[in-house]
Design a protein around this motif. Structure first.
Motif, PDB file in Angstrom:
ATOM      1  N   ALA A 165       0.739  -1.325   0.036  1.00  0.00           N
ATOM      2  CA  ALA A 165       0.013   0.002   0.201  1.00  0.00           C
ATOM      3  C   ALA A 165       0.977   1.256   0.115  1.00  0.00           C
ATOM      4  N   ALA A 166       0.414   2.230  -0.625  1.00  0.00           N
ATOM      5  CA  ALA A 166       1.072   3.480  -0.775  1.00  0.00           C
ATOM      6  C   ALA A 166       0.840   4.413   0.467  1.00  0.00           C
ATOM      7  N   PRO A 167       1.992   4.954   0.997  1.00  0.00           N
ATOM      8  CA  PRO A 167       1.500   5.811   2.244  1.00  0.00           C
ATOM      9  C   PRO A 167       0.447   6.932   1.918  1.00  0.00           C
ATOM     10  N   ARG A 168      -0.244   7.104   2.932  1.00  0.00           N
ATOM     11  CA  ARG A 168      -1.587   7.937   2.855  1.00  0.00           C
ATOM     12  C   ARG A 168      -0.960   9.478   3.283  1.00  0.00           C
ATOM     13  N   THR A 169      -0.420  10.057   2.367  1.00  0.00           N
ATOM     14  CA  THR A 169      -0.054  11.338   2.515  1.00  0.00           C
ATOM     15  C   THR A 169      -1.035  12.339   2.289  1.00  0.00           C
ATOM     16  N   GLU A 170      -0.766  13.618   2.341  1.00  0.00           N
ATOM     17  CA  GLU A 170      -1.803  14.601   2.089  1.00  0.00           C
ATOM     18  C   GLU A 170      -2.106  14.615   0.712  1.00  0.00           C
ATOM     19  N   ALA A 171      -1.254  14.322  -0.274  1.00  0.00           N
ATOM     20  CA  ALA A 171      -1.454  14.138  -1.650  1.00  0.00           C
ATOM     21  C   ALA A 171      -2.342  13.237  -1.976  1.00  0.00           C
ATOM     22  N   ALA A 172      -2.229  12.296  -1.174  1.00  0.00           N
ATOM     23  CA  ALA A 172      -2.838  11.018  -1.589  1.00  0.00           C
ATOM     24  C   ALA A 172      -4.422  11.123  -1.189  1.00  0.00           C
ATOM     25  N   GLN A 173      -4.800  11.841  -0.366  1.00  0.00           N
ATOM     26  CA  GLN A 173      -5.968  12.232   0.066  1.00  0.00           C
ATOM     27  C   GLN A 173      -6.966  13.055  -0.941  1.00  0.00           C
ATOM     28  N   HIS A 174      -6.021  13.680  -1.990  1.00  0.00           N
ATOM     29  CA  HIS A 174      -6.641  14.348  -2.952  1.00  0.00           C
ATOM     30  C   HIS A 174      -7.165  13.423  -4.253  1.00  0.00           C
ATOM     31  N   THR A 175      -8.483  13.547  -4.434  1.00  0.00           N
ATOM     32  CA  THR A 175      -8.922  12.273  -5.266  1.00  0.00           C
ATOM     33  C   THR A 175      -8.959  12.881  -6.710  1.00  0.00           C
ATOM     34  N   GLY A 176      -9.125  14.288  -6.888  1.00  0.00           N
ATOM     35  CA  GLY A 176      -9.024  14.731  -8.155  1.00  0.00           C
ATOM     36  C   GLY A 176     -10.297  14.662  -9.024  1.00  0.00           C
ATOM     37  N   ARG A 177     -10.204  14.713 -10.205  1.00  0.00           N
ATOM     38  CA  ARG A 177     -11.728  14.588 -11.049  1.00  0.00           C
ATOM     39  C   ARG A 177     -11.998  13.320 -10.920  1.00  0.00           C
ATOM     40  N   ALA A 178     -13.509  12.928 -11.155  1.00  0.00           N
ATOM     41  CA  ALA A 178     -14.133  11.517 -11.380  1.00  0.00           C
ATOM     42  C   ALA A 178     -13.526  11.085 -12.630  1.00  0.00           C
ATOM     43  N   PRO A 179     -12.911   9.994 -12.731  1.00  0.00           N
ATOM     44  CA  PRO A 179     -12.643   9.264 -14.062  1.00  0.00           C
ATOM     45  C   PRO A 179     -13.919   9.516 -15.332  1.00  0.00           C
ATOM     46  N   ALA A 180     -15.075   9.223 -14.771  1.00  0.00           N
ATOM     47  CA  ALA A 180     -16.089   9.572 -15.656  1.00  0.00           C
ATOM     48  C   ALA A 180     -16.045  11.143 -16.533  1.00  0.00           C
ATOM     49  N   ARG A 181     -15.557  11.825 -15.885  1.00  0.00           N
ATOM     50  CA  ARG A 181     -15.491  13.074 -16.459  1.00  0.00           C
ATOM     51  C   ARG A 181     -14.298  13.663 -16.799  1.00  0.00           C
ATOM     52  N   ARG A 182     -13.503  12.644 -17.324  1.00  0.00           N
ATOM     53  CA  ARG A 182     -12.385  13.212 -18.282  1.00  0.00           C
ATOM     54  C   ARG A 182     -12.213  12.427 -19.477  1.00  0.00           C
ATOM     55  N   PRO A 183     -12.298  13.272 -20.505  1.00  0.00           N
ATOM     56  CA  PRO A 183     -12.250  12.576 -21.772  1.00  0.00           C
ATOM     57  C   PRO A 183     -11.178  11.721 -22.390  1.00  0.00           C
ATOM     58  N   VAL A 184     -10.050  11.949 -21.648  1.00  0.00           N
ATOM     59  CA  VAL A 184      -8.879  10.990 -22.114  1.00  0.00           C
ATOM     60  C   VAL A 184      -9.078   9.726 -21.499  1.00  0.00           C
ATOM     61  N   LEU A 185      -9.833   9.412 -20.468  1.00  0.00           N
ATOM     62  CA  LEU A 185      -9.936   8.226 -19.830  1.00  0.00           C
ATOM     63  C   LEU A 185     -10.790   7.519 -20.816  1.00  0.00           C
ATOM     64  N   TRP A 186     -12.175   8.343 -21.297  1.00  0.00           N
ATOM     65  CA  TRP A 186     -13.177   7.545 -22.168  1.00  0.00           C
ATOM     66  C   TRP A 186     -12.473   7.100 -23.447  1.00  0.00           C
ATOM     67  N   LEU A 187     -11.638   7.988 -23.859  1.00  0.00           N
ATOM     68  CA  LEU A 187     -10.747   7.574 -25.121  1.00  0.00           C
ATOM     69  C   LEU A 187      -9.873   6.025 -25.075  1.00  0.00           C
ATOM     70  N   LEU A 188      -9.201   6.317 -23.961  1.00  0.00           N
ATOM     71  CA  LEU A 188      -8.337   4.989 -23.515  1.00  0.00           C
ATOM     72  C   LEU A 188      -9.137   3.994 -23.207  1.00  0.00           C
ATOM     73  N   ALA A 189     -10.314   4.198 -22.609  1.00  0.00           N
ATOM     74  CA  ALA A 189     -11.420   2.822 -22.524  1.00  0.00           C
ATOM     75  C   ALA A 189     -11.839   2.627 -23.880  1.00  0.00           C
ATOM     76  N   GLY A 190     -12.068   3.294 -24.916  1.00  0.00           N
ATOM     77  CA  GLY A 190     -12.529   3.021 -26.187  1.00  0.00           C
ATOM     78  C   GLY A 190     -11.387   2.249 -26.825  1.00  0.00           C
ATOM     79  N   ILE A 191     -10.047   2.384 -26.601  1.00  0.00           N
ATOM     80  CA  ILE A 191      -9.150   1.803 -26.952  1.00  0.00           C
ATOM     81  C   ILE A 191      -9.181   0.216 -26.519  1.00  0.00           C
ATOM     82  N   ALA A 192      -9.168   0.083 -25.289  1.00  0.00           N
ATOM     83  CA  ALA A 192      -9.181  -1.038 -24.859  1.00  0.00           C
ATOM     84  C   ALA A 192     -10.536  -1.990 -25.027  1.00  0.00           C
ATOM     85  N   LEU A 193     -11.832  -1.204 -25.265  1.00  0.00           N
ATOM     86  CA  LEU A 193     -12.859  -2.022 -25.565  1.00  0.00           C
ATOM     87  C   LEU A 193     -12.612  -2.468 -26.987  1.00  0.00           C
ATOM     88  N   CYS A 194     -12.150  -1.700 -27.967  1.00  0.00           N
ATOM     89  CA  CYS A 194     -12.039  -2.298 -29.271  1.00  0.00           C
ATOM     90  C   CYS A 194     -10.957  -3.202 -29.427  1.00  0.00           C
TER      91      CYS A 194
END
Length: 415
Positions: free
Chosen positions: A207-236
């Motif tokens: 497990a990675a250390p639970r630093t302050e940076a690790a508590q930052h979750t950032g944008r949800a994956p479903a809201r990031r176009p780059v992840l949808w496009l990478l998912a499209g590659i994996a899907l195809c």
């Protein structure tokens, strides 16, 4: 070209293995440990899938009802992919892999001993779920190791999966030819897998250390176009790989006029070219870049599948599926590696939810792809269905270009 691939495999393996055993405490290195888990995951599939004919006789099931039981494994994979990211984020790859691999090993004998179709379906769902957790956790572990190495080596880990599948299927063939029941065979396979896991488990990333940076979750994956496009590659890639696995033999029998025994070799050619290409894939990715690699791979896979679909000479089928194996080898692992990088935090951790998101969408391809291709073949022909598969594989190219551009936009500060 052969010299380039040979050199690539040599350099990639040298980079990958490094010092195979860490001197401190005699612990298996993280690279070796994660590679071994990939191989165990491939061996799990290679162990039970070839015993389906014997299992069908054992539970007295016709092909239709049996296919529904097998579908349970795919449903389990999809459910696990939706849940696994946060588990690995909280407990780390080592703990999740230890629990999930042991659970999968406990379920394998239950599949072999299933007394009815219902119990077989339940056991396959549970196996699919545990293997799905393994799949997400091992890819996250691979990203952790890749970051530590500082070079792209994800395709090499997936080569481990391919090698494991070949070993598992060979062992299944040995067991079947010597009259072993599925229960006996899968029990032995599970015991061997547990022993191997216990040898390498300490080398798996924790497990990675639970630093302050690790508590930052950032944008949800479903809201990031780059992840949808990478998912499209994996899907195809998943749809094309699933179609090649499930329908290649039938295509060569119905459209190329081969016997069942000869047509079965198409999957062997596909698997061997995929494994060999993955061994050189890390070097190729570093040499030419992920974008160029994915585009060329997509064109190669599409051309190979078209060749197999449209040219009825038997040799064309084998060449076509060989090219498909080469072209599809890198798409899935590179997409997952890029997803992990898209989720990387300032402290060097992150990527768990992003990998799980891409994996979950890719699994819908394994789930829906085979019946989709079968339905197209039912109303048209098997050749036409593989033309569709070729077009789907070719879509990896524009998705890769768009994903790289979307990633560049995310990294560019606004204003």
């Amino acid at each position: 070209m052969g010299r380039i691939l040979t050199t690539g495999r040599s350099e990639a393996l040298k980079t990958f293995w490094g010092n195979e055993i860490e001197r401190g405490g005699g612990v298996v290195s993280a690279r070796v440990a994660v590679f071994t888990v990939f191989a165990l995951n491939g061996a799990a599939l290679g162990s039970w899938a070839p015993r389906v004919p014997a299992l069908a006789v054992q539970v007295e099931a016709e092909p239709g009802p049996l296919s529904l039981a097998i579908l349970g494994a795919s449903v389990g994979l999809l459910v696990a992919a939706l849940l696994s990211g946060r588990l690995v984020e909280r407990y780390g790859p080592r703990t999740v892999l230890l629990v999930s691999v042991l659970a999968a090993c406990a379920i394998l004998p239950a599949i072999g001993a299933a007394p009815s179709l219902l119990w077989l379906g339940i056991a396959l769902f549970l196996l699919g779920f545990t293997v799905g957790v393994v799949d997400v956790a091992m890819n996250i572990g691979a990203v952790v190791v890749e970051r530590g190495v500082g070079k792209a080596i994800m395709p090499l880990f997936h080569a481990g999966f391919s090698v494991g599948g070949l070993v598992g299927s060979a062992a299944a063939g040995f067991a079947a030819s010597h009259g072993w029941s599925p229960a006996r065979h899968l029990t032995v396979a599970a015991v061997v897998a547990v022993v191997v896991l216990l040898v390498v488990v300490r080398g798996l990333p924790g497990a990675a250390p639970r630093t302050e940076a690790a508590q930052h979750t950032g944008r949800a994956p479903a809201r990031r176009p780059v992840l949808w496009l990478l998912a499209g590659i994996a899907l195809c890639s998943a749809i094309a790989e699933g179609a090649s696995t499930d329908w290649s033999a039938l295509l060569l029998v119905t459209e190329h006029g081969l016997t069942d025994a000869a047509a079965a070799l198409a999957f062997s050619v596909f698997s061997l070219t995929m494994a060999a290409t993955r061994l050189a894939g890390s070097w190729i990715q570093r040499r030419f870049g992920a974008r160029r690699m994915l585009v060329v791979s997509a064109v190669t896979a599409g051309a190979g599948l078209l060749l197999a679909a449209l040219v009825t000479a038997p040799v064309a089928g084998f060449i076509g599926f060989g090219l498909a194996g080469i072209g599809l080898a890198a798409s899935f692992p590179v997409a997952l590696g890029l997803a992990g990088e898209a989720g990387r935090r300032a402290d060097g951790g992150g990527g768990e939810r992003e990998i799980a998101f891409v994996t979950a969408i890719a699994y819908t391809g394994f789930l829906a792809g085979p019946p989709l291709i079968g339905g197209i073949a039912q109303v048209t022909s098997m050749s036409t269905s593989f033309v569709v598969v070729a077009l789907i594989a070719s879509c990896i190219a524009p998705s890769a270009v768009a994903a790289m551009r979307a990633g560049d936009r995310e990294r560019t500060p606004v204003g």
